[in-house]
Design a protein around this motif. Structure first.
Motif: not given
Length: 363
Positions: A241-260
């Motif tokens: 698949r595409d290397l960049w299937t997830v955009n930067y802001f979605a990645q940022l949101a996910g990182e915030i969520i899982f840093k708890r």
């Protein structure tokens, strides 16, 4: 096959001469609190990052998710929403015969069609309140090589106990059948870990678990979900698949969520507490309508059948839309007729507004 989903506020706004912000959307199963303020704040701070590519394969976010679930990073695949991952998974697995427990999320069938699979439907029985008949389901296993189950199920809002699904999982493993469990609404539950099949991942190599961050964190415009499974197969998907299937802001949101951080923990606690309270109040208020059969909900939405009335769901939908209220007509779900619809649980005041409108329309 024409796919329809809830949440189409732009079409309704244009159709009824309303502004999108004037619409109360009961058709989309999202957290009524809206996105966590911390995520919105961090996105505003990072707008300049749109000039750069997002991290390839969401490597850092994968590591955070893996740590949270006590898995290897190779057992995690992050995607542009859970639906995106369904298509990617089936492209690599290339199943010949797919069984779908209906009524349920339409993208399973669409993804199976896209890879040329033959599709079989296991219809839940309305007369049995759409309960899952394990013995009857397992009797189909000689004919298939992949099974989709949504738990809690969309649109019926039923929760099937993990012990019962483990029975299905073991029977599927014995027949070399892949089991894809969609847990998009699991994290709305008071005890999500107790009702997840996550603990069986190490034991069963035929198990895949879909997770969505779109629903609980109310970020459908970002699109973010992830898939858990065997490292071998998820590595194959990642390579195809595409290397960049997830955009930067979605990645940022996910990182915030899982840093708890504390803000996210508080948001989760508030979401689950208010949902449980408002869902029960909403459910009890809806049950007072003699024209409605209201099914006991487990998730953040309620499944209903309109009966004992001259109205149809589509008429009800149109009248409510003209008043700035959107509901989900469920007539396009396989196994359902024109009498079924679905309501998201929203804030106490918004739920009361809908109840008041129903009192006028159904009286």
């Amino acid at each position: 096959m024409q796919i329809q989903h809830g949440g189409n506020i732009h079409q309704i706004a244009k159709q009824d001469g309303l502004k999108p912000e004037e619409i109360i959307d009961f058709s989309a199963n999202l957290n009524f609190l809206g996105p966590p303020p911390l995520i919105c704040e961090k996105i505003r701070e990072k707008t300049a990052m749109i000039q750069y590519y997002p991290e390839a394969n969401s490597t850092y976010l994968k590591s955070l998710i893996a740590e949270d679930h006590q898995l290897q990073a190779a057992q995690v695949l992050v995607g542009n929403g859970a639906a995106d991952l369904i298509y990617q998974l089936l492209t690599v697995l290339s199943p010949r015969k797919v069984l779908i427990v209906e009524p349920t999320f339409s993208e399973y069938e669409a993804a199976a069609n896209s890879c040329g699979a033959d599709i079989k439907h296991f219809y839940l029985n309305p007369a049995a309140n759409f309960e899952l008949d394990l013995e009857q389901l397992i009797s189909y296993f000689k004919e298939i090589d992949l099974l989709f189950i949504c738990n809690p199920n969309n649109p019926t809002s039923q929760l099937w106990q993990s012990e019962n699904l483990q029975t299905v999982l073991a029977a599927a493993a014995a027949e070399d059948i892949y089991l894809v469990i969609d847990e998009a609404f699991n994290d709305f539950l008071a005890e999500p870990e107790e009702n997840s099949l996550l603990r069986y991942l190490a034991e069963y190599k035929n198990l895949f678990i879909l997770k969505s961050l779109t629903k609980l964190y109310a970020i459908p415009g970002l699109r973010l979900g992830y898939l858990l499974g065997t490292a071998e197969l998820l590595t194959k998907i990642s390579a195809a698949r595409d290397l960049w299937t997830v955009n930067y802001f979605a990645q940022l949101a996910g990182e915030i969520i899982f840093k708890r951080p504390t803000e996210i923990k508080n948001y989760l606690a508030e979401s689950r507490k208010k949902l449980a309270d408002y869902r029960q109040q909403f459910y009890q208020a809806l049950k007072k309508f003699k024209q409605l059969k209201v099914y006991q909900p487990a998730a953040n939405f309620i499944f209903l059948k309109l009966e004992s009335t001259d109205h149809s769901v589509i008429e009800l939908q149109q009248k409510l839309a003209a008043n700035g209220i959107l509901i989900r007509n469920c007539s396009n779900f396989p196994g359902l007729n024109k009498n079924y619809f679905r309501l998201a649980v929203r804030s106490k005041s918004e739920n009361e507004i809908l109840i008041a409108k129903l009192n006028k329309l159904l009286s």
